[in-house]
Design an enzyme around this catalytic site. Sequence first.
Site, PDB file in Angstrom:
ATOM      1  N   ASP A   9       0.854  -1.182   0.000  1.00  0.00           N
ATOM      2  CA  ASP A   9       0.000   0.000   0.000  1.00  0.00           C
ATOM      3  C   ASP A   9       0.899   1.245   0.000  1.00  0.00           C
ATOM      4  OD1 ASP A   9      -2.365   1.685   0.603  1.00  0.00           O
ATOM      5  OD2 ASP A   9      -1.419   1.852   2.569  1.00  0.00           O
ATOM      6  N   ASP A  11       0.009   5.108   0.758  1.00  0.00           N
ATOM      7  CA  ASP A  11      -0.139   6.099   1.831  1.00  0.00           C
ATOM      8  C   ASP A  11      -0.407   5.417   3.167  1.00  0.00           C
ATOM      9  OD1 ASP A  11       0.130   8.069  -0.171  1.00  0.00           O
ATOM     10  OD2 ASP A  11      -2.007   7.926  -0.626  1.00  0.00           O
ATOM     11  N   GLU A  17       0.821   9.085   5.858  1.00  0.00           N
ATOM     12  CA  GLU A  17      -0.609   9.271   5.609  1.00  0.00           C
ATOM     13  C   GLU A  17      -0.950  10.724   5.930  1.00  0.00           C
ATOM     14  OE1 GLU A  17      -3.989   9.365   4.491  1.00  0.00           O
ATOM     15  OE2 GLU A  17      -3.382   7.264   4.483  1.00  0.00           O
ATOM     16  N   ALA A  54      -8.847   7.653  -4.773  1.00  0.00           N
ATOM     17  CA  ALA A  54     -10.195   8.147  -5.072  1.00  0.00           C
ATOM     18  C   ALA A  54     -10.287   9.661  -5.042  1.00  0.00           C
ATOM     19  CB  ALA A  54     -11.195   7.540  -4.094  1.00  0.00           C
ATOM     20  N   CYS A 105     -15.937  -0.189  -9.593  1.00  0.00           N
ATOM     21  CA  CYS A 105     -14.932  -0.910 -10.377  1.00  0.00           C
ATOM     22  C   CYS A 105     -14.480  -2.183  -9.662  1.00  0.00           C
ATOM     23  CB  CYS A 105     -13.730   0.001 -10.611  1.00  0.00           C
ATOM     24  SG  CYS A 105     -12.899   0.409  -9.056  1.00  0.00           S
ATOM     25  N   CYS A 107     -11.197  -2.647  -9.291  1.00  0.00           N
ATOM     26  CA  CYS A 107      -9.816  -2.396  -8.867  1.00  0.00           C
ATOM     27  C   CYS A 107      -9.700  -1.646  -7.535  1.00  0.00           C
ATOM     28  CB  CYS A 107      -9.039  -1.656  -9.960  1.00  0.00           C
ATOM     29  SG  CYS A 107      -9.728  -0.090 -10.510  1.00  0.00           S
ATOM     30  N   ASP A 134      -1.856  -0.630   5.869  1.00  0.00           N
ATOM     31  CA  ASP A 134      -2.181  -0.086   7.191  1.00  0.00           C
ATOM     32  C   ASP A 134      -3.675  -0.105   7.493  1.00  0.00           C
ATOM     33  OD1 ASP A 134      -2.585   1.957   5.205  1.00  0.00           O
ATOM     34  OD2 ASP A 134      -2.650   3.454   6.810  1.00  0.00           O
TER      35      ASP A 134
END
Length: 197
Positions: A9, A11, A17, A54, A105, A107, A134
Site C-alpha cells: 500500500d 499512503d 498518511e 479516489a 470498479c 480495482c 495499514d
Amino acid sequence: MKRRAVFIDRDGTLAHEVGYVNHLSRFRLYPWAVDAVRLLNRSGLLAVVVTNQAGVARGYFPERLIGEVHALLNAAMAAGGARLDGIYYCPHHPSAGEPPYRQDCACRKPKPGLVQRAAADLDVDLARSWVVGDRDADVELARNVGAKAVLVKTGYGRGELLWHASSWARPPDVVADHLLEAVERILTEVEAPEPPA
C-alpha cells in the site's frame, strides 16, 4: 516458475498518511521505505505498489498528479539503490464524482483487480505472495487474492488494531511496526525451509 511478490500500500505504509496527496509537497516517504524495498529487490521478491486514489473521482486533484507523485517515488527509490517492479492505482469511487471516475470498479481495494492485473503482468504466484498495508481493506485484499496479509502500525494501522481488530473475520498473518519490519518478517518466513508434504 511464477515469482513471489510483496504488494505494498502507498499512503500510510510506504509514505506518510496525510489525507489526500493533492500536491507534490505533501508526499513524504517514511525514512525506512527505500531500505525496505531495496531488501525486497535483493531477496528476489517483486516489490509492487497497489493504491486507491479516489481523490481523482472526488475532484480533489487531476489524475496526472498521480503520475507526478509516482515519478517522484521512483526517483527516490532509484537514488537509494532500490526499485519498484510496478505501481498500480485505482482512481475510482463507487458513489463520488462523475463518470468515468465514478464507478463500482473491480480495482478499488479490497477488490482484487489491481493485484490480479499486476499478477498477470509480472507472472506472480499469489498463493506465495504478500499484501502489506495499514488498513483492514489491505488485509481483506490479501484474503481476496489468496495471499498472506501484513498489517503495519503506521498510517491508520494502530487505530485499526485498537478499534476494529475484534470484529475482523480473520486477523492479519503478521502485525509489524512499519514496512521495514514487515519485509524482514516476510523474508524470515520465505527463507525458512518448507515443511515436508
